[in-house]
Structure formats: structure tokens, C-alpha cells
Design a protein around this motif. Structure first.
Motif, PDB file in Angstrom:
ATOM      1  N   LYS A  55       0.834  -1.204   0.000  1.00  0.00           N
ATOM      2  CA  LYS A  55       0.000   0.000   0.000  1.00  0.00           C
ATOM      3  C   LYS A  55       0.861   1.243   0.000  1.00  0.00           C
ATOM      4  CE  LYS A  55       0.541   2.138   3.076  1.00  0.00           C
ATOM      5  NZ  LYS A  55       0.970   3.122   4.120  1.00  0.00           N
ATOM      6  N   THR A  56       0.623   2.156  -0.864  1.00  0.00           N
ATOM      7  CA  THR A  56       1.136   3.518  -0.723  1.00  0.00           C
ATOM      8  C   THR A  56       0.686   4.352  -1.916  1.00  0.00           C
ATOM      9  OG1 THR A  56       3.070   4.964  -0.834  1.00  0.00           O
ATOM     10  CG2 THR A  56       3.396   2.763  -1.664  1.00  0.00           C
ATOM     11  N   ILE A  57       0.287   5.578  -1.621  1.00  0.00           N
ATOM     12  CA  ILE A  57      -0.076   6.447  -2.738  1.00  0.00           C
ATOM     13  C   ILE A  57       1.173   6.802  -3.543  1.00  0.00           C
ATOM     14  CG2 ILE A  57      -2.059   7.443  -1.540  1.00  0.00           C
ATOM     15  CD1 ILE A  57      -0.315  10.083  -1.370  1.00  0.00           C
ATOM     16  N   ASP A  58       2.358   6.644  -2.903  1.00  0.00           N
ATOM     17  CA  ASP A  58       3.606   7.065  -3.555  1.00  0.00           C
ATOM     18  C   ASP A  58       4.035   6.120  -4.690  1.00  0.00           C
ATOM     19  OD1 ASP A  58       3.617   9.030  -1.629  1.00  0.00           O
ATOM     20  OD2 ASP A  58       5.076   8.022  -0.351  1.00  0.00           O
ATOM     21  N   ASN A  59       3.518   4.903  -4.690  1.00  0.00           N
ATOM     22  CA  ASN A  59       3.846   3.888  -5.701  1.00  0.00           C
ATOM     23  C   ASN A  59       5.334   3.553  -5.738  1.00  0.00           C
ATOM     24  OD1 ASN A  59       3.132   2.063  -7.771  1.00  0.00           O
ATOM     25  ND2 ASN A  59       3.710   3.534  -9.367  1.00  0.00           N
ATOM     26  N   ALA A 105       7.265  17.467  -7.278  1.00  0.00           N
ATOM     27  CA  ALA A 105       7.199  16.371  -6.308  1.00  0.00           C
ATOM     28  C   ALA A 105       7.841  16.884  -5.027  1.00  0.00           C
ATOM     29  CB  ALA A 105       7.969  15.171  -6.830  1.00  0.00           C
ATOM     30  N   GLU A 106       7.289  16.492  -3.885  1.00  0.00           N
ATOM     31  CA  GLU A 106       7.816  17.028  -2.616  1.00  0.00           C
ATOM     32  C   GLU A 106       9.293  16.708  -2.410  1.00  0.00           C
ATOM     33  OE1 GLU A 106       5.607  15.257   0.617  1.00  0.00           O
ATOM     34  OE2 GLU A 106       6.057  13.224  -0.047  1.00  0.00           O
ATOM     35  N   GLY A 107       9.770  15.652  -3.104  1.00  0.00           N
ATOM     36  CA  GLY A 107      11.177  15.264  -2.936  1.00  0.00           C
ATOM     37  C   GLY A 107      12.071  15.756  -4.062  1.00  0.00           C
ATOM     38  N   PRO A 154      11.664  11.971   7.602  1.00  0.00           N
ATOM     39  CA  PRO A 154      11.440  13.377   7.954  1.00  0.00           C
ATOM     40  C   PRO A 154      10.232  13.902   7.182  1.00  0.00           C
ATOM     41  CG  PRO A 154      13.259  13.187   6.398  1.00  0.00           C
ATOM     42  CD  PRO A 154      12.836  11.796   6.735  1.00  0.00           C
ATOM     43  N   HIS A 155       9.643  15.000   7.637  1.00  0.00           N
ATOM     44  CA  HIS A 155       8.542  15.640   6.906  1.00  0.00           C
ATOM     45  C   HIS A 155       9.118  16.394   5.726  1.00  0.00           C
ATOM     46  CE1 HIS A 155       5.220  15.916  10.140  1.00  0.00           C
ATOM     47  NE2 HIS A 155       4.871  15.106   9.171  1.00  0.00           N
ATOM     48  N   LEU A 156       8.697  16.036   4.532  1.00  0.00           N
ATOM     49  CA  LEU A 156       9.152  16.794   3.360  1.00  0.00           C
ATOM     50  C   LEU A 156       8.178  17.941   3.136  1.00  0.00           C
ATOM     51  CD1 LEU A 156      10.143  13.961   0.859  1.00  0.00           C
ATOM     52  CD2 LEU A 156      11.512  15.062   2.616  1.00  0.00           C
ATOM     53  N   GLY A 210      11.150   7.769  16.289  1.00  0.00           N
ATOM     54  CA  GLY A 210      10.010   6.869  16.123  1.00  0.00           C
ATOM     55  C   GLY A 210       9.261   7.051  14.825  1.00  0.00           C
ATOM     56  N   ARG A 211       9.609   8.089  14.038  1.00  0.00           N
ATOM     57  CA  ARG A 211       8.948   8.273  12.745  1.00  0.00           C
ATOM     58  C   ARG A 211       9.798   7.637  11.656  1.00  0.00           C
ATOM     59  NH1 ARG A 211       5.103  11.907  11.162  1.00  0.00           N
ATOM     60  NH2 ARG A 211       6.217  11.972   9.209  1.00  0.00           N
ATOM     61  N   GLU A 212       9.107   7.200  10.576  1.00  0.00           N
ATOM     62  CA  GLU A 212       9.846   6.516   9.513  1.00  0.00           C
ATOM     63  C   GLU A 212      10.730   7.477   8.721  1.00  0.00           C
ATOM     64  OE1 GLU A 212       6.886   4.678   7.088  1.00  0.00           O
ATOM     65  OE2 GLU A 212       6.169   3.421   8.722  1.00  0.00           O
ATOM     66  N   GLY A 250      -0.875  18.170  -0.432  1.00  0.00           N
ATOM     67  CA  GLY A 250      -0.789  17.481   0.861  1.00  0.00           C
ATOM     68  C   GLY A 250      -1.698  16.272   1.008  1.00  0.00           C
ATOM     69  N   HIS A 251      -2.303  16.177   2.185  1.00  0.00           N
ATOM     70  CA  HIS A 251      -3.045  14.955   2.536  1.00  0.00           C
ATOM     71  C   HIS A 251      -4.364  14.793   1.801  1.00  0.00           C
ATOM     72  CE1 HIS A 251      -0.042  15.513   5.593  1.00  0.00           C
ATOM     73  NE2 HIS A 251      -0.094  14.216   5.805  1.00  0.00           N
ATOM     74  N   LEU A 252      -4.766  15.821   1.039  1.00  0.00           N
ATOM     75  CA  LEU A 252      -5.946  15.643   0.158  1.00  0.00           C
ATOM     76  C   LEU A 252      -5.748  14.405  -0.716  1.00  0.00           C
ATOM     77  CD1 LEU A 252      -6.967  18.893  -1.748  1.00  0.00           C
ATOM     78  CD2 LEU A 252      -8.397  17.381  -0.385  1.00  0.00           C
ATOM     79  N   GLN A 253      -4.476  14.194  -1.108  1.00  0.00           N
ATOM     80  CA  GLN A 253      -4.159  13.088  -2.018  1.00  0.00           C
ATOM     81  C   GLN A 253      -4.351  11.725  -1.363  1.00  0.00           C
ATOM     82  OE1 GLN A 253      -0.254  14.493  -4.216  1.00  0.00           O
ATOM     83  NE2 GLN A 253      -0.542  15.557  -2.282  1.00  0.00           N
ATOM     84  N   ARG A 254      -4.368  11.724  -0.029  1.00  0.00           N
ATOM     85  CA  ARG A 254      -4.519  10.439   0.658  1.00  0.00           C
ATOM     86  C   ARG A 254      -5.969  10.147   1.013  1.00  0.00           C
ATOM     87  NH1 ARG A 254       0.479  10.298   4.597  1.00  0.00           N
ATOM     88  NH2 ARG A 254      -1.099  10.117   6.205  1.00  0.00           N
ATOM     89  N   GLY A 255      -6.830  11.160   0.840  1.00  0.00           N
ATOM     90  CA  GLY A 255      -8.202  10.972   1.294  1.00  0.00           C
ATOM     91  C   GLY A 255      -9.171  10.639   0.179  1.00  0.00           C
ATOM     92  N   VAL A 278       3.125  18.064  -4.863  1.00  0.00           N
ATOM     93  CA  VAL A 278       2.395  16.808  -4.656  1.00  0.00           C
ATOM     94  C   VAL A 278       3.262  15.852  -3.840  1.00  0.00           C
ATOM     95  CG1 VAL A 278       1.005  17.030  -6.759  1.00  0.00           C
ATOM     96  CG2 VAL A 278       3.165  15.763  -6.852  1.00  0.00           C
ATOM     97  N   MET A 279       2.630  14.822  -3.283  1.00  0.00           N
ATOM     98  CA  MET A 279       3.363  13.858  -2.447  1.00  0.00           C
ATOM     99  C   MET A 279       4.163  12.893  -3.304  1.00  0.00           C
ATOM    100  SD  MET A 279       0.935  12.951   0.753  1.00  0.00           S
ATOM    101  CE  MET A 279       0.839  14.015   2.179  1.00  0.00           C
ATOM    102  N   GLY A 280       4.806  11.957  -2.670  1.00  0.00           N
ATOM    103  CA  GLY A 280       5.587  10.949  -3.393  1.00  0.00           C
ATOM    104  C   GLY A 280       6.895  10.647  -2.721  1.00  0.00           C
ATOM    105  N   ARG A 281       7.200  11.419  -1.714  1.00  0.00           N
ATOM    106  CA  ARG A 281       8.434  11.286  -0.950  1.00  0.00           C
ATOM    107  C   ARG A 281       9.658  11.277  -1.878  1.00  0.00           C
ATOM    108  NH1 ARG A 281       7.426   7.106   3.182  1.00  0.00           N
ATOM    109  NH2 ARG A 281       6.216   8.634   4.299  1.00  0.00           N
ATOM    110  N   TYR A 282      10.416  10.165  -1.973  1.00  0.00           N
ATOM    111  CA  TYR A 282      11.662  10.210  -2.754  1.00  0.00           C
ATOM    112  C   TYR A 282      11.454   9.724  -4.195  1.00  0.00           C
ATOM    113  CZ  TYR A 282      12.989  10.312   2.120  1.00  0.00           C
ATOM    114  OH  TYR A 282      13.049  10.606   3.455  1.00  0.00           O
TER     115      TYR A 282
HETATM  116  O1  F6P Z   1       3.748   7.696   2.184  1.00  0.00           O
HETATM  117  C1  F6P Z   1       2.783   8.573   1.778  1.00  0.00           C
HETATM  118  C2  F6P Z   1       3.080   9.952   2.180  1.00  0.00           C
HETATM  119  O2  F6P Z   1       1.878  10.494   1.863  1.00  0.00           O
HETATM  120  C3  F6P Z   1       4.260  10.694   1.557  1.00  0.00           C
HETATM  121  O3  F6P Z   1       4.096  10.996   0.219  1.00  0.00           O
HETATM  122  C4  F6P Z   1       4.375  11.896   2.456  1.00  0.00           C
HETATM  123  O4  F6P Z   1       5.670  12.443   2.462  1.00  0.00           O
HETATM  124  C5  F6P Z   1       4.074  11.311   3.783  1.00  0.00           C
HETATM  125  O5  F6P Z   1       3.251  10.175   3.555  1.00  0.00           O
HETATM  126  C6  F6P Z   1       3.415  12.253   4.774  1.00  0.00           C
HETATM  127  O6  F6P Z   1       3.043  11.520   5.880  1.00  0.00           O
HETATM  128  P1  F6P Z   1       2.483  12.075   7.261  1.00  0.00           P
HETATM  129  O7  F6P Z   1       2.191  13.519   7.120  1.00  0.00           O
HETATM  130  O8  F6P Z   1       1.289  11.247   7.537  1.00  0.00           O
HETATM  131  O9  F6P Z   1       3.571  11.810   8.230  1.00  0.00           O
END
Ligand code: F6P
Length: 363
Positions: A137-141, A234-236, A257-259, A253-255, A284-289, A181-185
């Protein structure tokens, strides 16, 4: 003999989680198994009051719901546990407690629905003796070994819809709109929504950019018309020789950093260098909802049933994956060993370049 299984959702939520839960629960109940829902990710394995039985009625009507009925967290790693209710950021290894509670619940297997972070925890718990299977699972693919993860299609649709809407206001005001938009790295969401949403510039982590190339593209666009431009960041995304823009250090404890902040940075630079009015926004989180798309509902359902089939075959330590046209299984270890990034020589990148979309790396 499998009689009782547990199911949990970990990490950031993604549209389609409930569709997986529903499919796994229905498939498991049909086999006569009992199903326990473990709430709040791995946290639920540490706290008995976060466990509840899941029946047909619990999963009725949840197919099209966003979020997860089980709740989730990206802070409940039992190997590096930080008590979120305490002000003290003390990191403790509670993995033995997680294994003991799995046994105490008399579970025969566990389904972990998660991205790279949760599946890495799952792999470690598997190595400690918990028989489990994974669902990607992940919106980031960005998970390897599956062509696509559920949640991605919905996130791309949401981002594309936002780009469609931004076109008219950008046009009216002759502005540059920089959208983060999200996507991390990984740049999957930026690339796919950018092309589908008619962006002029797409900045992704896989192609470091320079501001001269971005501004040259904007100037060209304004000189030929129409006099507005859409930039998807992309946020990264990173400048050549630059570094990731984050909102501070990674918290204990977090996976990750906040990008965040790249679109604002690019927007200010464009306005300063070209003189064109520019605005930035973060989707942001609109993409996750929201409700999962048809594609994500179907994929999530296939993966949820696939996970139950893996348990039936006792193929533990494996993850279900999409290898069209089939759902297959791969070792979780393989899926988490490498991040799936956008291949810079892909036909999707070539198609974008053929349409004169700039990646900010042109000379
Ligand atoms: O893994 C999905 C993701 O939406 C990333 O694209 C984003 O960087 C991160 O989670 C944000 O997560 P949260 O704000 O929930 O810590």
C-alpha cells in the motif's frame, strides 16, 4: 491448520485500505476462519484493548470508503517504540512484546497492509517467528516488485483534478501556479498527474533540476502564449547539487522526515527571475483521502483475497503483488530491499519530453 488470523494497516493511509480489509475478511470468513482487527497499526499488537473481532457486519459498506476502519499510525514501530502519549522521546524495543501478544491472541497468521516502512517492520517480525503476509500500500507507488500499489491511482486522479482546476485561475490571472504533490523520494504522482493534468514543468526527485532551465521554459511559454504556466513539484524534487527541502529533522520513532516547501521555493525563484506573478500550493493529505477509484477498489480487492490465499498456502514472509494480468507473490524482503523510482528512460518520460514538458534539466 489456519483457524484465526489478524489484520492490520500501518503507515500513512491510502484510498483502498478498507477495500483490502473487506476482501480479506470476507475471503477468510468464507473459509471458516476467525478474523481479528488489530487497530492503529503495530501499536495494536502492543495494547490488547486495540484488538476486536471483525465480522461480516463490520466490513459491510466499507468498499468505497477512504481511510481505514482499523486506524493507522506511522509511529508505532515496535522495534523503535516511542510512547506518543509521553513528552519524553524515549525509544524502546518492544518487539518481544509484539510477538508475545500475537501468541496470546492465538493467531495463526497476520496480514500486514503497508508501505515500505510497515513491511520492513513486518519482515523483522516474520524473522522473529510471526507467520505473516504483506499487502503493498502507498499512494507514492514506490514499492518494488509490484507494478503499482493501490492508492496511487486515486492520488493521481485527485492531483489531476486539482491541476484541471488551477488551469482556469492561472489563465485568468496570467500566473504561474506551482503545485506540490506527495511521493516522498519518488516522482510517480508528479509525473503521472503532471502529464494527465497538462503541466508545463514537472520536477521529480529522479531528475535533479536547475532554475535556469525552469525559467527558460516559463519564458518560452509566456512569449508564445497562453500566458500562464503550471509547474508540478514532487515534494522530494531537488536542485542539481541541492538537497531535499524538509520541515526539520526526522522525529524519533517516525519513519521519515517531513518533506515540504519545494513548490514555495520554486515559485518565489520563478517570480524573482522572470517577473511573472507566481503562486504556490501544497496538495498534501488531500491526495490520501477520499473514495478509491474503480481501479484501486478492484486492485485492493484482488490483493486482499490474494493475501488470504497466501495464508492458505502458508506462504509466509511473502507479499502479494500486481504483475499484470496476474496477482503474484514475492518475498517481502525483496520488495523492501530497493525503492521503486521513476526510470528516467521510460516511455512516459519520453512522451512528456516529446510534448515539450520541461523536467528542469534541459540545457
Ligand atoms: O507515504 C505517503 C506519504 O503520503 C508521503 O508521500 C508523504 O511524504 C508522507 O506520507 C506524509 O506523511 P504524514 O504527514 O502522515 O507523516
Amino acid at each position: 491448520m489456519i483457524k484465526k488470523i489478524g489484520i492490520l494497516t500501518g503507515g500513512g493511509d491510502a484510498p483502498g485500505l478498507n477495500a483490502v480489509i473487506r476482501a480479506s475478511v470476507k475471503a477468510a470468513l468464507a473459509l471458516g476462519w476467525e478474523v481479528l482487527g488489530i487497530r492503529e497499526g503495530f501499536e495494536g499488537l502492543l495494547k490488547p484493548d486495540l484488538v476486536e473481532e471483525l465480522t461480516q457486519s463490520n466490513v459491510a459498506g466499507i468498499l468505497r470508503l477512504g481511510g481505514t476502519i482499523l486506524g493507522t499510525t506511522n509511529r508505532g514501530n515496535p522495534f523503535e517504540y516511542v510512547n506518543k502519549d509521553s513528552k519524553e522521546e524515549k525509544v524502546t524495543d518492544l518487539s518481544e512484546l509484539a510477538v508475545a501478544s500475537f501468541r496470546k491472541l492465538k493467531l495463526d497468521a497476520l496480514i500486514v497492509i503497508g508501505g515500505d516502512g510497515s513491511l520492513t517492520i513486518a519482515q523483522k517480525l516474520f524473522e522473529k517467528g510471526i507467520p505473516l503476509v504483506g499487502v503493498p500500500k502507498t499512494i507514492d507507488n514506490d514499492l518494488s516488485e509490484t507494478v503499482v500499489t493501490f492508492g496511487f491511482d486515486t492520488a493521481v486522479s485527485t492531483a489531476t483534478d486539482a491541476l484541471d482546476k488551477l488551469h482556469s485561475t492561472a489563465h485568468s490571472h496570467q500566473r504561474v501556479m506551482c503545485v506540490e504533490v506527495m511521493g516522498r523520494y519518488a516522482g510517480w504522482i508528479a509525473l503521472h498527474s503532471g502529464i494527465a493534468g497538462g503541466a508545463d514543468v514537472i520536477l521529480i526527485p529522479e531528475i535533479p533540476f536547475n532554475l535556469e532551465a525552469v525559467c527558460k521554459k516559463i519564458e518560452e511559454r509566456y512569449s508564445k502564449g497562453p500566458k500562464f504556466a503550471i509547474v508540478v513539484c514532487a515534494e522530494g524534487a531537488v536542485l542539481k547539487e541541492g538537497k531535499l527541502i524538509t520541515k526539520g529533522e526526522k522525529e524519533a520513532g517516525r519513519e521519515h522526515p517531513h518533506l515540504g516547501g519545494i513548490a514555495d521555493f520554486v515559485s518565489k525563484e520563478i517570480q524573482e527571475r522572470t517577473g511573472h506573478d507566481s503562486r504556490s500550493l501544497v496538495l498534501g493529505h488531500l491526495q490520501r483521502g477520499g473514495e478509491p477509484t474503480t481501479f484501486d477498489r478492484l486492485l485492493a480487492t484482488r490483493l486482499g483475497v490474494g493475501a488470504v490465499e497466501l495464508i492458505e498456502k502458508e506462504k509466509f514472509g511473502e507479499m502479494v503483488a500486481l504483475d499484470p494480468p496476474r496477482i503474484v507473490s514475492v518475498p517481502i524482503q525483496k520488495a523492501i530491499s530497493k525503492m521503486k523510482k521513476v526510470p528516467t528512460d521510460s516511455d512516459v518520460i519520453r512522451a512528456a519530453r516529446a510534448l515539450s514538458i520541461s523536467f528542469g534539466d534541459e540545457s
